[in-house]
Scaffold this motif. Structure first.
Motif, mmCIF file in Angstrom:
data_model
loop_
_atom_site.group_PDB
_atom_site.id
_atom_site.type_symbol
_atom_site.label_atom_id
_atom_site.label_comp_id
_atom_site.label_asym_id
_atom_site.label_seq_id
_atom_site.Cartn_x
_atom_site.Cartn_y
_atom_site.Cartn_z
ATOM 1 N N LYS A 25 0.792 -1.092 0.055
ATOM 2 C CA LYS A 25 0.017 -0.041 0.017
ATOM 3 C C LYS A 25 0.727 1.183 -0.107
ATOM 4 O O LYS A 25 2.139 1.393 0.518
ATOM 5 N N ARG A 26 0.339 2.350 -0.813
ATOM 6 C CA ARG A 26 1.114 3.606 -0.637
ATOM 7 C C ARG A 26 0.318 4.350 0.456
ATOM 8 O O ARG A 26 0.898 5.534 0.929
ATOM 9 N N ASN A 27 -0.875 4.072 0.694
ATOM 10 C CA ASN A 27 -1.744 4.700 2.035
ATOM 11 C C ASN A 27 -2.473 3.744 2.661
ATOM 12 O O ASN A 27 -3.403 3.059 2.044
ATOM 13 N N GLU A 28 -2.127 3.341 3.849
ATOM 14 C CA GLU A 28 -2.651 2.351 4.539
ATOM 15 C C GLU A 28 -4.085 2.430 5.108
ATOM 16 O O GLU A 28 -4.881 1.736 5.214
ATOM 17 N N GLU A 29 -4.303 3.668 5.217
ATOM 18 C CA GLU A 29 -5.705 4.085 5.975
ATOM 19 C C GLU A 29 -6.793 3.896 4.712
ATOM 20 O O GLU A 29 -7.595 3.325 4.731
ATOM 21 N N LEU A 30 -6.312 4.779 3.689
ATOM 22 C CA LEU A 30 -7.348 4.456 2.495
ATOM 23 C C LEU A 30 -7.051 3.219 1.586
ATOM 24 O O LEU A 30 -8.016 2.933 0.837
ATOM 25 N N LEU A 50 -4.773 2.502 -0.627
ATOM 26 C CA LEU A 50 -4.444 2.630 -1.852
ATOM 27 C C LEU A 50 -2.869 1.959 -2.276
ATOM 28 O O LEU A 50 -2.079 1.956 -1.507
ATOM 29 N N PRO A 51 -2.925 1.161 -3.312
ATOM 30 C CA PRO A 51 -1.997 0.187 -3.805
ATOM 31 C C PRO A 51 -0.746 0.719 -4.373
ATOM 32 O O PRO A 51 -0.879 1.826 -4.853
ATOM 33 N N ILE A 52 0.291 0.113 -4.391
ATOM 34 C CA ILE A 52 1.517 0.832 -4.967
ATOM 35 C C ILE A 52 1.564 0.176 -6.436
ATOM 36 O O ILE A 52 2.305 0.603 -7.403
ATOM 37 N N ASN A 53 0.655 -0.696 -6.827
ATOM 38 C CA ASN A 53 0.462 -1.052 -8.291
ATOM 39 C C ASN A 53 -0.816 -1.276 -8.561
ATOM 40 O O ASN A 53 -1.678 -1.851 -7.729
ATOM 41 N N SER A 54 -1.226 -1.474 -9.959
ATOM 42 C CA SER A 54 -2.773 -2.079 -10.484
ATOM 43 C C SER A 54 -2.348 -3.491 -10.280
ATOM 44 O O SER A 54 -1.573 -4.066 -10.168
ATOM 45 N N SER A 55 -3.589 -4.029 -10.546
ATOM 46 C CA SER A 55 -3.893 -5.463 -10.331
ATOM 47 C C SER A 55 -4.881 -5.993 -11.095
ATOM 48 O O SER A 55 -5.737 -5.262 -11.525
ATOM 49 N N LEU A 56 -5.141 -7.200 -11.314
ATOM 50 C CA LEU A 56 -6.003 -7.692 -12.262
ATOM 51 C C LEU A 56 -6.336 -9.119 -11.707
ATOM 52 O O LEU A 56 -5.630 -10.099 -11.308
ATOM 53 N N SER A 57 -7.728 -9.588 -11.663
ATOM 54 C CA SER A 57 -8.288 -10.677 -11.257
ATOM 55 C C SER A 57 -9.368 -11.369 -12.077
ATOM 56 O O SER A 57 -9.925 -10.512 -12.742
ATOM 57 N N VAL A 58 -9.526 -12.521 -11.718
ATOM 58 C CA VAL A 58 -10.903 -13.503 -12.183
ATOM 59 C C VAL A 58 -11.645 -13.491 -11.151
ATOM 60 O O VAL A 58 -11.474 -14.090 -9.988
ATOM 61 N N GLY A 86 -16.458 -11.399 -13.614
ATOM 62 C CA GLY A 86 -15.533 -11.744 -15.031
ATOM 63 C C GLY A 86 -14.012 -11.295 -14.797
ATOM 64 O O GLY A 86 -13.524 -11.722 -13.697
ATOM 65 N N PHE A 87 -13.215 -10.540 -15.551
ATOM 66 C CA PHE A 87 -12.027 -10.142 -15.431
ATOM 67 C C PHE A 87 -11.896 -8.628 -15.018
ATOM 68 O O PHE A 87 -12.797 -7.849 -15.778
ATOM 69 N N VAL A 88 -11.390 -8.316 -13.751
ATOM 70 C CA VAL A 88 -11.572 -7.032 -13.377
ATOM 71 C C VAL A 88 -10.010 -6.710 -13.160
ATOM 72 O O VAL A 88 -9.286 -7.186 -12.519
ATOM 73 N N GLN A 89 -9.871 -5.357 -13.504
ATOM 74 C CA GLN A 89 -8.667 -4.741 -13.117
ATOM 75 C C GLN A 89 -8.875 -3.548 -12.014
ATOM 76 O O GLN A 89 -9.867 -3.032 -11.854
ATOM 77 N N TRP A 90 -7.995 -3.740 -11.069
ATOM 78 C CA TRP A 90 -8.174 -2.428 -10.061
ATOM 79 C C TRP A 90 -6.850 -1.540 -10.474
ATOM 80 O O TRP A 90 -5.588 -1.735 -10.300
ATOM 81 N N ILE A 91 -7.609 -0.336 -10.766
ATOM 82 C CA ILE A 91 -6.463 0.644 -11.259
ATOM 83 C C ILE A 91 -5.956 1.499 -10.093
ATOM 84 O O ILE A 91 -6.852 1.958 -9.398
ATOM 85 N N MET A 92 -4.650 1.528 -9.894
ATOM 86 C CA MET A 92 -4.029 2.069 -8.864
ATOM 87 C C MET A 92 -4.525 3.322 -8.439
ATOM 88 O O MET A 92 -4.629 3.784 -7.408
ATOM 89 N N GLY A 93 -4.623 4.244 -9.649
ATOM 90 C CA GLY A 93 -4.972 5.416 -9.332
ATOM 91 C C GLY A 93 -3.601 6.521 -8.762
ATOM 92 O O GLY A 93 -2.575 5.623 -8.472
ATOM 93 N N HIS A 94 -3.702 7.841 -8.900
ATOM 94 C CA HIS A 94 -2.766 8.782 -8.156
ATOM 95 C C HIS A 94 -3.268 9.708 -7.448
ATOM 96 O O HIS A 94 -2.145 10.397 -6.851
ATOM 97 N N GLN A 95 -4.393 9.751 -7.297
ATOM 98 C CA GLN A 95 -4.981 11.007 -6.180
ATOM 99 C C GLN A 95 -4.473 10.776 -4.875
ATOM 100 O O GLN A 95 -4.644 9.404 -4.576
ATOM 101 N N ASP A 96 -4.223 11.714 -4.108
ATOM 102 C CA ASP A 96 -4.262 11.606 -2.594
ATOM 103 C C ASP A 96 -5.369 11.072 -1.988
ATOM 104 O O ASP A 96 -4.915 10.231 -0.965
ATOM 105 N N ASP A 97 -6.429 11.496 -2.617
ATOM 106 C CA ASP A 97 -7.692 11.049 -1.469
ATOM 107 C C ASP A 97 -8.243 9.600 -2.311
ATOM 108 O O ASP A 97 -9.113 9.110 -1.693
#
Lengths: 376, 376
Positions: A28-33, A35-43, A168-179
């Motif tokens: 995580k880049r932010n433990e409270e919110l 927010l991950p350090i990279n995007s990921s993808l899952s089934v 289905g096939f889902v990506q978690w886009i890491m995003g860049h905003q602080d919030d």
């Protein structure tokens, strides 16, 4: 809705699925919110066999928010649970203050009773928290009449839960905003896209993992220089490759990226200080078996992935399932239990849909009085 | 020297040590010249208990170059063996053509007989090839009267052999030239520098490793993006830190870098495709035990490192040796052999000197006729 003073004002029951990451989330880049350090993808796995079911009721008669998990009352003050409750209520209040005329505002100040069950063992290396928080957020939204994008709220319950908000096939886009507002899940393809895909779960051990993923990934972010490089330089390229492999239904490309990313995730665990081991000798044997199997056929027919535990999740196509199960049974016969736990393919799964609403009122886990049903 | 037509013209016997890397070498940028992708640093082990002994004789009566290893004749045409022979003879010819007046040139055209023995099992996770090639090169140089820097020649036999050309704490500077002339070993501190340092070898398995280091590191260089990052960005910083820790005899700093670098090396093996596993469940348990032991005392008293095999090499200070051995014996009692090989601390070692000349002619492994002695 019954409006008697002791009755419930709103009730809803939903189910939500487990997901298996093929590009891993670790750090995580932010433990409270969350927010991950990279995007990921899952089934997203089909709920036929693995799912969480949650019923939530509101009533003016409830004294406080309460939660029951798998038949046992748990602490409602868990910070991540509170994050989800707070965010959903904020959305509900916002919708009322925005003046939506159709909104029933009576339930907004009411306390909730939450009752949730998993039909699979928790902490067995399957991401029960992902299904659990996805189900919680989806059911809360239903109860409070919210129809917004919810993955950012589920994410605050458990990071990977945001991916269980879609099928289905889902990506978690890491995003860049602080919030964290841009750190969202998004469907890449629906579950109908690749009907031949199969997922086998090989249970090597139902023991709880020695190091939970929250504290494990915290230590990894603090100490592993390879994790930092992975997140910054490796994963962005792999996300593009994986999305393309999924869209083209290119099994060899999907499989190779899945295996490489599982291995790299476990490599960063080993590069953590002190090192974290989730793979054991049985996991190593499964990995070697998959590579030998693919080598034998001269093509990539099977892939493995391991989360924060020794259980293997196998991806293959429908046509290879029965042969591969036979091979596994041959090399890991039930009778030879050489110091390890029993191992066998426990379930054959498909990709499946996201959270579902259960319309049948007899399926509610809470009674008409808003309390857990006795007979479960 | 006997000059009879059937006699040997020159004979020499030397011994050379094993070394244990604390900053690991894994990956070549030039496979033929054996040029590494990163610098490395090792501790040379004392030859009291582990060493290679080599006798080399030249004679005009020898029909061809021949080699006997551990009592068995081996193929002299092994490319790396040929590299060392060729480079030594090139140096010898160069010295003659440079007109060194003291040089005995008679032996230059003679064939060699090489006889070498290890006093420890080969391929048991201890770098027998390092001691072997260091000994070969040192003895060849003695026979041909060469007094040059020899580590670049030993390097062409086996990369890590160049570090066995010096005693104490030795760095192998990767160099940058294409011809490898600047890829050399260099002593950081002699063996007398840190007399309290002790090294324990815990033999988890004497089996041969499943994947040899030559092919393993080739696959890693081809497939692991983490290895590339490690070599370029991580190791240079660690080399500086390790040299400083050795010079200051700062055991905690030395120990932490040693453990982190061992873990990172194995992480890059796991990031290789297909992945390479050298650590097994017993290795994991040893690693956890070391961290628990250090945590218990609140200071880093013990460090582990693992090469391309499951055997642990432990670094500690003399004052902690006996207690740590007791702890290991407590957690790995000889009687519980749960599917793994017997594990016990086999040897307590110190840092030691580089290759030595054996002056006692009765110690030659070749007889006065230049052939292996029958009674070994």
């Amino acid at each position: 809705m019954p409006e008697g003073s002791m009755g419930i004002s709103n009730i809803a029951t939903c189910t939500a699925p487990v997901n298996i990451a093929v590009i891993k989330y670790w750090g995580k880049r932010n433990e409270e919110l969350i927010l991950p350090i990279n995007s990921s993808l899952s089934v997203t796995l089909h709920q036929d066999q693995l799912k969480t079911t949650t019923t939530i009721a509101t009533s003016r008669s409830f004294q406080e928010d309460r939660i029951w998990l798998n038949g046992k009352e748990e602490d409602i003050n868990h910070p991540r649970l509170q994050s989800c409750l707070r965010e959903i209520r904020r959305l509900a209040r916002k919708r009322r203050s925005d003046g939506d005329p159709g909104l029933d505002s009576t339930g907004l100040s009411h306390k909730v009773h939450i009752c949730s069950v998993n039909n699979f063992p928790t902490a067995a290396g399957l991401a029960s928290s992902a299904a659990g928080f996805a189900c919680l957020v989806h059911t809360l939204a239903r109860v409070f009449g919210i129809e917004a994008e919810l993955s950012a709220i589920a994410r605050q319950g458990s990071g990977s839960a945001c991916r269980s908000m879609y099928g289905g096939f889902v990506q978690w886009i890491m995003g860049h905003q602080d919030d964290g507002k841009d750190s969202l899940a998004q469907q890449v393809e629906p579950e109908t896209h690749w009907p031949e895909l199969r997922i086998l779960v090989l249970v090597a051990s139902a023991e709880r993992k020695p190091i939970g993923s929250t504290s494990g990934m915290h230590t990894s972010v603090e100490t592993s220089c390879l994790l930092k490089h992975r997140a910054e330089a490796v994963v962005p390229v792999r996300m593009d490759g994986m999305i393309e492999a999924v869209q083209r239904k290119d099994f060899p490309a999907f499989a190779e990226l899945t295996m490489k990313d599982s291995n790299q995730f476990h490599a960063t665990c080993l590069d953590t200080y002190p090192p974290i081991f989730y793979l054991n000798n049985v996991s190593h044997q499964i990995i070697n078996l998959v590579h030998q199997y693919n080598n034998y056929y001269g093509e990539t027919r099977v892939a493995y992935t391991f989360d924060a535990g020794p259980n293997a999740v196998i991806f293959t196509l429908q046509e290879h399932v029965s042969e591969f199960i036979q091979v596994v049974r041959h090399f890991f016969p039930p009778e030879t239990n050489d110091g390890h736990d029993f191992m066998f393919p426990c379930v054959v799964l498909k990709a499946g849909p996201g959270p579902c609403v259960v319309d049948d009122p007899t399926q509610h886990l809470l009674g008409t009085d808003g309390w857990p049903k006795k007979t479960e």
